[in-house]
Design an enzyme around this catalytic site. Structure first.
Site, PDB file in Angstrom:
ATOM      1  CG  ASP A   8      -1.747   1.321   1.459  1.00  0.00           C
ATOM      2  OD1 ASP A   8      -2.400   1.837   0.536  1.00  0.00           O
ATOM      3  OD2 ASP A   8      -1.607   1.701   2.881  1.00  0.00           O
ATOM      4  CG  ASP A  10      -1.727   7.773   0.515  1.00  0.00           C
ATOM      5  OD1 ASP A  10      -0.694   8.297   0.225  1.00  0.00           O
ATOM      6  OD2 ASP A  10      -2.845   7.452  -0.156  1.00  0.00           O
TER       7      ASP A  10
HETATM    8  C1  BG6 Z   1      -5.750   5.817   0.124  1.00  0.00           C
HETATM    9  C2  BG6 Z   1      -5.849   6.586   1.291  1.00  0.00           C
HETATM   10  O1  BG6 Z   1      -4.520   5.610  -0.013  1.00  0.00           O
HETATM   11  O2  BG6 Z   1      -6.163   6.717  -0.886  1.00  0.00           O
HETATM   12  C3  BG6 Z   1      -7.051   7.211   1.446  1.00  0.00           C
HETATM   13  O3  BG6 Z   1      -5.629   5.842   2.490  1.00  0.00           O
HETATM   14  C4  BG6 Z   1      -7.599   8.067   0.348  1.00  0.00           C
HETATM   15  O4  BG6 Z   1      -7.374   7.836   2.801  1.00  0.00           O
HETATM   16  C5  BG6 Z   1      -7.468   7.144  -0.952  1.00  0.00           C
HETATM   17  O5  BG6 Z   1      -9.072   8.607   0.290  1.00  0.00           O
HETATM   18  C6  BG6 Z   1      -7.844   7.791  -2.019  1.00  0.00           C
HETATM   19  O6  BG6 Z   1      -6.900   8.872  -2.384  1.00  0.00           O
HETATM   20  P1  BG6 Z   1      -6.831  10.196  -3.401  1.00  0.00           P
HETATM   21  O7  BG6 Z   1      -5.494  10.373  -3.526  1.00  0.00           O
HETATM   22  O8  BG6 Z   1      -7.489   9.269  -4.690  1.00  0.00           O
HETATM   23  O9  BG6 Z   1      -7.809  11.112  -2.938  1.00  0.00           O
HETATM   24 MG    MG Z   2      -2.731   3.143   3.839  1.00  0.00          MG
END
Ligand code: BG6
Ligand code: MG
Length: 214
Positions: A8, A10
């Site tokens: 993963d 984030d």
């Molecule tokens: C995930 C995060 O990796 O990505 C979430 O943990 C986030 O919190 C999701 O909502 C979508 O992210 P983005 O950058 O497309 O808005």
């Molecule tokens: Mg994550």
């Protein structure tokens, strides 16, 4: 025997999770909707529009689909403003040694992130080009806890699910990886998740041999 590790992004490779929180909090404040860190925990690993739906559970008025699109776009603009600060120094402890160790061991690596900002983050942190495959929010229809993103990452690595280990910091991610038939190393906010075969505070607290022996 593990032949591929799927990460993963984030909260596992980069701590962008605080920026996500700040973006949602700013949006909620501007709309007068109650939001806090506890509610934010439910957004971990979840797609942008699904995150907005969770935030709107506390809203006192109903929003039309175009209004919701505009709110999600605003949150993303706040988030991307914060992402301008991200540099290679924001790669979390242990990430680079683990990637190097896996490469030496001949193990394939991939990203499975719900984020549509994944390419920007990989670029800004210098992680772009370090993985054999990338699957992100731009490539899927169903976000975690659906197993789709993990199955796509494994397919792009050319590996069956059973030989893949997923590294996750979100409950939704652990659920999705297990549903895909993969092994899980739970870190960060998911480090206490008893469903994972392996648990650690972060990638700096686990060795490559431990990861490959699950
Ligand atoms: C995930 C995060 O990796 O990505 C979430 O943990 C986030 O919190 C999701 O909502 C979508 O992210 P983005 O950058 O497309 O808005
Ligand atoms: Mg994550």
């Amino acid at each position: 025997m593990i032949q591929g590790v799927i990460f993963d992004l984030d909260g596992v490779l980069v701590s962008t999770d605080e920026f996500h929180y700040l973006g949602w909090q700013r949006l909620a404040d501007s709309e007068g909707i109650y939001f806090d860190r506890r509610i934010n925990e439910r957004l971990r690993g979840v797609s942008r529009m699904e995150s907005l739906a969770i935030l709107l559970e506390r809203a006192t008025k109903t929003y039309s689909p175009p209004e919701k699109e505009a709110m999600a776009a605003r949150k993303n603009a706040y988030y991307r403003e914060l992402l301008q600060q991200i540099t290679p120094r924001d790669v979390l402890p242990g990430v680079l040694p683990v990637l190097e160790g896996l490469k030496v061991a001949g193990i394939k690596t991939a990203i499975a992130s719900s984020s549509r900002n994944c390419p920007l983050i990989l670029e800004r942190t210098g992680l772009a080009g370090r993985f054999d495959a990338v699957a992100d929010g731009n490539h899927i229809t169903n976000s975690k806890p659906d197993p789709e993103i993990f199955l796509l990452a494994a397919r792009r690595l050319g590996l069956p699910a059973q030989v893949c280990l997923v590294v996750e910091d979100a409950e939704a991610g652990v659920t999705g990886a297990l549903a895909a038939g993969m092994k899980v190393l739970a870190v960060g906010f998911a480090a206490a998740d008893a469903r994972a075969q392996l648990r650690a505070k972060g990638l700096g607290d686990v060795s490559v041999p431990q990861m490959l022996a699950v």
